[in-house]
Design an enzyme around this catalytic site. Structure first.
Site, PDB file in Angstrom:
ATOM      1  N   VAL A 458      31.322  31.946  38.410  1.00 28.00           N
ATOM      2  CA  VAL A 458      30.260  32.768  38.998  1.00 28.00           C
ATOM      3  C   VAL A 458      30.720  34.213  38.968  1.00 28.00           C
ATOM      4  CG1 VAL A 458      28.889  33.234  41.049  1.00 28.00           C
ATOM      5  CG2 VAL A 458      29.450  30.888  40.435  1.00 28.00           C
ATOM      6  N   ASP A 482      39.257  32.112  46.863  1.00 25.33           N
ATOM      7  CA  ASP A 482      40.633  32.478  47.180  1.00 25.33           C
ATOM      8  C   ASP A 482      40.969  33.921  46.830  1.00 25.33           C
ATOM      9  OD1 ASP A 482      40.634  32.390  44.455  1.00 25.33           O
ATOM     10  OD2 ASP A 482      42.240  30.909  44.244  1.00 25.33           O
ATOM     11  N   CYS A 538      58.783  53.009  39.818  1.00 27.96           N
ATOM     12  CA  CYS A 538      60.203  53.372  39.810  1.00 27.96           C
ATOM     13  C   CYS A 538      61.033  52.387  40.613  1.00 27.96           C
ATOM     14  CB  CYS A 538      60.399  54.799  40.327  1.00 27.96           C
ATOM     15  SG  CYS A 538      60.093  55.005  42.091  1.00 27.96           S
TER      16      CYS A 538
END
Length: 961
Positions: A458, A482, A538
């Site tokens: 979907v 989720d 970094c």
């Protein structure tokens, strides 16, 4: 065999292991539980407990049991239910018992159990069994559960002294230190005002503190001063704090004391779920005690719809309430409703409370998480939701209803780890689609259910399937997603189509439900969750400080070497027909994007397994030795910043170069797993037996070349795009030579990109990530993570447990009843819970906000103004139509990111004569577009006013689905 030495089936239990931990899992495997009562509530508890279990019931199945017990079919008895519970988990032994359990039963048989749960038991029997359990040494943990109609309750008694090893289950975090004062008491301040999350009386342990080294390795009790600082012991005689260091919360056991059921009846200690109704738990307590008295007097429950029985129950409730030490006003409506419904069971309520009770069982046998003290009472996701829908009769064929299941990921197949918490699935379903399998299993519970299973994702790409007509055919939408992105998309479609949405989710023992109702509540998109914090480039590249940094680094290395580069490699050669053609174009001076990186890969392409081992050995040297030497060459240990402070101080950790040691299993695992993955993308067969001998013979083959520092220290810097980096003329000449050599040796032009799969231990993916992360952690003096933790972080696994899933699904199904029943706003409840603590919080949804445009014209997120046009409808006609229909003057019209009309923009006044078709250029099948329209302010000079979206239909009849 000792419990701690038992092997856990990670493929089945991985998500639950992240919630409970291995110690608790082992304790569960060694425990025995007695569960009496196989009604709706008992069966909910039974399937969620992964331990040795005895199911007890003396009753025969009746027709109305089909409405609350999802394991029962029309022909069933208890002996049939038992194997259905057992088949959920092959590691669980399930016995059955139908012996009498009453006031005359010898209870000594219960001594072999660590926990006893009674459901559907009369109060006198509960008290007798509880007294017996409480008197044992050690006490047998007792849980009593009752479900009558709209009311349920859970009671816990774990003995006089119940020790909990970990009350919260939260993983302690390393918090870096900004400063520690040399004072009495010493005050610790967190770096960058990071909240410490501590409570006064807790203890922390200090590590890597510079200057005040006496604190390192010591445990100190804290007294909280602010969210970012706390006091410890006297530090005035210690050396001055210099720099760095961090602290970690030390988890200490906590002892809880319980009273018996008899002691708690008149003065119950209750959990309050809804703070807007703090009196509700005591009102339910009094009503259910009165119901017990009613049964004693009449040997039956109140008859459905009998007003006389309702009045009797009300009078009994008033009498019971008078005996309570802590009382609340009797709730007449609650008592009458209990009287009407007491003979039935509400499946969603049984699911929700079953989840709570099951979590208490796990606490009782593991000693992990804070137990319920001592009552919870209340009245009225995914697979669990479908089960509740089936029991409720949602989508019955006889009523022309239908439940639509949409698989949100495509393809989403059943994995073994799903079996531990999604009870519709069995081992023979593994690798089958979740959607169709769940649909079939749900129809077994209720054959009259109409289910249509979809396998599509979907998303915007499937709006031709899940279009307005599709949403218009639904009464409401229930999601169990989720990720935030998917939630926001479905929410926007529900708002656009005026459809209620019931959203929910779990993470470990935590869960939430949110109800979204058109024109009554705000939507999911009305609030913004904080964005996920990204690790600076970094930090990942050169300055990791915690284990999460090294795991993400290893995961990135996997993606770059075995997914991203092979995919770009294949894409390049799909675009360019042959190496000879590329060579000819480069020899004429033509620049081809990505050619230098692709040719480098081609020139270094291994053709044998031994060459893959060589590449892996070179990677070890580069990652874990050369990188460290390079950093220390650029920034020696005594490097200082402009302000005089040391460069290498917390959270920066100086690296230590690692010398390769063939005898070190971690080093060897990295080499073999890395070589194996290279063999995979280059389609080379491999054998691990060759690796050890080959490495021993060629152990001196590598030398460190001159260091060419290239260190990024800017935290805002982004990872460079290797395919678009500029190249020198020397690199061009070298690339041409390499390509000529590759053509001469007939190197292949195709690779096989990998797809990271965390749950397949045979593919070597987690071997690489775990070993690479552990080596980098060792290089930076960070405690390495084990494979299980590495898998959770690298795979972004959401911890899950069946108890929270059941609770959330039951709560969602309760709200479904309210939505379908057309209940008023005040009845809807959002919920957040943490079963570990335990905390359950019910709140009203946020009421929809109405925004004033001007002149008494308001709008909310649910409003959408509509204008119907035709093929020759101009922008000017559109603006006139809006003004005439809604009584306000449009000033600006925008479609997505495209500005259709902005008066101050040059040439836009000419657009008024253009047709909407020409300005928007819709696709052939597009019926409408939603436009953002601003409106004229009341006074000149004021800002334009916002309004609702204006839906423009391209033809008069386009508004009909």
């Amino acid at each position: 065999m000792a419990a701690d030495s038992m092997e856990i089936d990670d493929s089945l239990y991985s998500r639950q292991r992240y919630v409970l931990g291995d110690r608790a899992m082992h304790q569960m495997a060694q425990s025995s539980v007695f569960l009496s009562g196989m009604g709706g509530l008992g069966i909910e508890i039974g399937w969620e407990i992964a331990t040795f279990l005895t199911l007890h019931d003396t009753k025969q199945c009746e027709t109305w049991d089909l409405g609350c017990n999802f394991f029962i079919r029309k022909e069933d008895v208890l002996k049939v239910v038992c194997p259905r519970v057992a088949e959920l988990n092959p590691y669980v032994h399930v016995d059955i018992s139908s012996s009498a359990l009453d006031d005359n039963t010898d209870l000594s048989f219960l001594r072999k159990y660590q926990c006893v749960i009674l459901t559907e038991a009369r109060l006198n029997l509960q008290k007798r069994v509880n007294d017996f359990c409480h008197s044992q040494q050690p006490p047998i943990r007792f849980i009593g559960c009752d479900a009558y109609g709209i009311c349920v309750r859970v009671f816990c008694d774990f003995g006089d002294e119940f020790e909990v090893s970990d009350p919260t289950g939260e993983e302690p975090k390393e918090i870096f230190i900004q400063n520690i004062t040399q004072d009495n008491p010493g005050v610790v301040t967190c770096m960058d005002n990071q909240p410490h999350g501590l409570q006064t009386g807790q203890s922390v342990i200090f590590r890597e503190v510079g200057g005040m080294v006496e604190l390192n390795g010591t445990t100190q009790q804290v007294s909280v001063l602010s969210p970012h600082s706390f006091a410890i012991r006297d530090t005035s005689l210690l050396q001055p704090y210099a720099h760095g260091g961090f602290f970690v919360l030390v988890k200490t056991p906590k002892t809880y004391r319980f009273e018996t059921l008899e002691q708690q009846l008149c003065d119950p200690q209750v959990l309050i779920p809804d703070f807007s109704k703090p009196e509700a738990p005591l009102q339910i307590h009094a009503a259910m005690l009165a119901l017990e008295t009613f049964q004693e007097q009449h040997s039956r429950l109140p008859n459905v719809g009998c007003l006389q029985d309702a009045d009797v129950l009300l009078k009994l409730t008033e009498e019971v309430n008078a005996t309570l030490k802590n009382k609340a006003p009797v709730n007449t409506e609650l008592v009458h409703c209990l009287s009407r419904t007491a003979r039935g069971t509400l499946p969603p309520l049984a699911a929700a409370v079953g989840g709570v009770a099951s979590q208490e069982v796990l606490k009782a046998i593991t000693g992990k998480f804070a137990p319920l003290q001592q009552w919870v009472g209340c009245g009225a996701i995914g697979c669990e939701m479908l089960k509740n829908f089936a029991l409720l009769g949602v989508g019955l064929a006889k009523s022309s209803g239908e439940v639509i299941i949409v698989c949100i990921t495509d393809p989403d197949l059943i994995e073994k780890s799903n079996l531990n918490r999604q009870f519709l699935f069995r081992p023979h379903h593994i690798q089958k689609p979740k959607s169709t399998t769940a649909a079939e299993a749900t129809c077994e519970i209720n054959p009259d259910l109409q289910v249509e299973a979809h396998l599509n994702k979907v998303c915007p790409a499937t709006e031709n399937i899940y279009n307005d007509s599709f949403y218009s055919s639904l009464n409401l939408v229930v999601t169990a997603l989720d990720n935030v992105e998917a939630r926001r998309y479905v929410d926007s479609r529900c708002v656009s189509n005026q459809r209620p949405l019931l959203d929910s989710g779990t993470m470990g023992t935590k869960g939430h439900t949110e109800i979204i109702v058109p024109n009554l509540t705000e939507s999911y998109n009305s609030h913004r969750d904080p964005p996920e914090e990204e690790i600076p480039f970094c930090t990942l590249k050169s300055f990791p400080s915690v284990i999460e940094h090294t795991i993400q680094w290893a995961r990135d290395k996997f993606e770059n070497a075995f997914v991203h580069k092979p995919s770009l490699y294949n894409s390049f050669w799909q675009t360019h027909s042959s190496a000879e053609v590329v060579l000819q174009r480069m020899q004429t001076g033509e620049s081809l994007e990505g050619s230098f990186q692709v040719i480098k890969l081609l020139s270094r392409r291994p053709s044998r397994w031994e060459q893959c081992i060589t590449v892996a050995r070179l990677k070890f040297e580069k990652y874990f030795k050369r990188k460290a030497l390079q950093l220390l060459h650029s920034f020696p240990l005594d490097t200082r910043l402009k302000d005089g402070s040391l460069f290498w101080q917390s959270p920066k950790r100086p690296p230590t170069p690692i010398e390769f040691d063939l005898k070190d299993s971690l080093h060897f695992t990295f080499i073999v797993s890395t070589a194996r993955l290279f063999a995979g993308i280059y389609n080379i067969s491999y054998t691990e037996k060759v690796a050890h001998a080959y490495l021993r013979r060629h152990s001196e083959m590598l030398m460190i070349s001159d260091l060419t520092p290239c260190i990024e220290t800017d935290e805002s810097a982004k990872k460079p795009d290797q395919m678009k980096m500029p190249v020198s003329s020397e690199e061009e000449r070298e690339a041409i030579v390499q390509l000529e050599e590759a053509i001469a040796t007939d190197r292949g032009l195709q690779m096989s990109p990998l797809q990271f799969e965390k749950d397949d231990d045979s593919n070597g993916h987690m071997d690489f990530v775990t070993s690479a992360s552990a080596l980098r952690a060792t290089m930076y003096s960070i405690e390495p993570a084990d494979r299980l933790k590495t898998k959770r972080i690298a795979g972004k696994i959401i911890p899950a447990i069946a108890t929270a899933t059941a609770a959330v699904a039951g709560l969602v199904a309760l709200e479904l009843i309210k939505v379908v029943g057309g209940y008023e706003f005040e009845s809807f409840k959002n919920c957040f819970f943490n079963l570990a603590i335990p905390v359950i919080v019910l709140t009203e949804p946020a009421i929809v906000k109405r925004t004033l445009i001007r002149n008494n014209i308001y709008f909310s997120i649910w409003d959408c103004w509509t204008i119907f046009g035709h093929e020759d409808f101009t922008l000017s006609e559109f603006m006139n139509a809006v003004r005439e229909k809604y009584g306000i003057e449009p000033t600006m019209v925008v479609h997505g990111v495209k500005m259709l009309y902005v008066p101050v923009m040059p040439g836009h006044s000419k657009r008024l004569k253009l047709t909407m078709q020409k300005l928007i250029k819709p696709s052939v099948d597009r019926r409408y577009v939603d436009l953002t329209v601003s409106f004229a302010p009341e006074a000149d000079g004021d800002e334009d006013l916002p309004g609702p979206p204006v839906r423009y239909y391209f033809s008069p009849g386009a508004g009909t689905p």
